[in-house]
Design a protein around this motif. Structure first.
Motif, mmCIF file in Angstrom:
data_model
loop_
_atom_site.group_PDB
_atom_site.id
_atom_site.type_symbol
_atom_site.label_atom_id
_atom_site.label_comp_id
_atom_site.label_asym_id
_atom_site.label_seq_id
_atom_site.Cartn_x
_atom_site.Cartn_y
_atom_site.Cartn_z
ATOM 1 N N ASP A 50 -2.167 -1.038 -3.538
ATOM 2 C CA ASP A 50 -3.456 -0.520 -3.061
ATOM 3 C C ASP A 50 -4.614 -1.381 -3.547
ATOM 4 O OD1 ASP A 50 -2.302 1.530 -1.622
ATOM 5 O OD2 ASP A 50 -2.459 2.984 -3.258
ATOM 6 N N VAL B 195 0.861 -1.184 0.000
ATOM 7 C CA VAL B 195 0.000 0.000 0.000
ATOM 8 C C VAL B 195 0.893 1.228 0.000
ATOM 9 C CG1 VAL B 195 -1.998 -1.061 1.090
ATOM 10 C CG2 VAL B 195 -0.186 -0.105 2.523
ATOM 11 N N ARG C 137 -4.992 -3.306 6.140
ATOM 12 C CA ARG C 137 -5.549 -3.126 4.799
ATOM 13 C C ARG C 137 -5.391 -4.363 3.929
ATOM 14 N NH1 ARG C 137 -4.287 3.106 2.890
ATOM 15 N NH2 ARG C 137 -4.434 4.089 4.956
#
Length: 290
Positions: A267, A137, A176
């Motif tokens: 991402d 990320v 994430r």
């Protein structure tokens, strides 16, 4: 297997030698500024089949970091001998792939004598990272790319013990659903990972972020570029953006112990990896000597 060597210092703070100590016995005083303030520096080198890789580059970077923190200049000969003995002891114990961390702190507050040690251990198995790749990320580092010029007191580009932020971003990556992080400056330029250097392939060129933007000069990346140039690739240090990363043919995070890990997602967006070139890169790094 763990191996520890302590660096001995005289009353004036000069290194006088080293000695192996019991790795399971306490060695650090609770008043040491490395523990209470994170006031110190470190390097981590890879040990592969008895060779401490890029040792001289790591030692020179230790000297540079010491100068930035106004620590006593490390005696390179003493540190080199200590690292080599730790590596030889690990190898004699059957370790084929390990890591060796060497640390210098300001010592006990007010004493004027630094603390230093070398710690060697087995490396984790990074096979999956090196072959299947990692998900990263992009996270804002919170300052501009020119911070080393505008605010040198922030010690951007020094390898310090103050790693709370680097650990925090690794936890954020896990939250994430990612494996690692690539920092981005507040004005939009790619920087480095918490423990790694970014390398990208753009056609027949390998590029990495410039080292004058508050990031560490990567020792493994430097060796990788030396190999790449001998293999016919052009190399370059550039100001790079997330758009450059999206357009790159392949990307890797490169570090001393994990070596070359291809980036397979950014991402959450999947991207192709160059498995053949990755294998060549890792083989070249494994073949290095000091």
């Amino acid at each position: 297997m763990n191996v520890v060597a302590l660096i001995d210092f005289d009353a004036a703070g000069a290194a006088t030698g080293h000695r192996l100590v019991d790795p399971d016995a306490p060695q650090l005083l609770v008043t040491d500024l490395g523990a209470t303030r994170g006031d110190g520096i470190f390097e981590t080198a890879s040990l592969v089949h008895g060779s401490v890789q890029a040792l001289e580059a790591h030692l020179q970077r230790l000297v540079q970091s010491a100068a930035m923190l106004q620590l006593p200049a490390p005696d390179i000969d003493v540190w080199r001998d200590a690292v080599r003995e730790v590596g030889a002891t690990l190898t004699a114990g059957g370790v084929t792939e390990g890591s060796i961390k060497f640390v210098l702190t300001r010592g006990v507050e007010g004493a004027g004598v630094p603390t230093g040690w070398v710690f060697g251990t087995d490396s984790p198995d990074f096979t999956a990272d090196r072959t299947d790749g990692i998900r990263i990320v992009l996270l804002d580092r919170g300052y501009r790319h020119d911070v080393s010029q505008t605010s040198p007191w922030l010690l951007a580009g020094a390898k310090t013990l103050s790693y709370a932020v680097n650990r925090a971003v690794q936890r954020e990556a896990a939250r994430r659903g990612a494996d690692d992080v690539l920092f981005v400056s507040s004005d939009g330029y790619l920087l480095e990972g918490p423990t790694s250097t970014l390398v990208m392939r753009m056609g027949g060129r390998l590029v990495t972020p410039r080292v004058d933007i508050g990031i560490l000069a990567g020792t493994t990346q430097a060796d990788l570029f030396a190999w790449a140039e001998s293999a016919g690739f052009a190399t370059g240090y550039e100001l790079l953006t997330p758009d450059d990363l999206a357009a790159a043919d392949a990307a890797w995070l490169v570090s001393s112990v994990r070596h070359v890990a291809p980036v397979r997602a950014v991402d959450g967006a999947a991207r192709a990896i160059d498995a053949e070139l990755t294998a060549r890169m890792n083989a070249a790094l494994d073949a290095r000597t000091e």
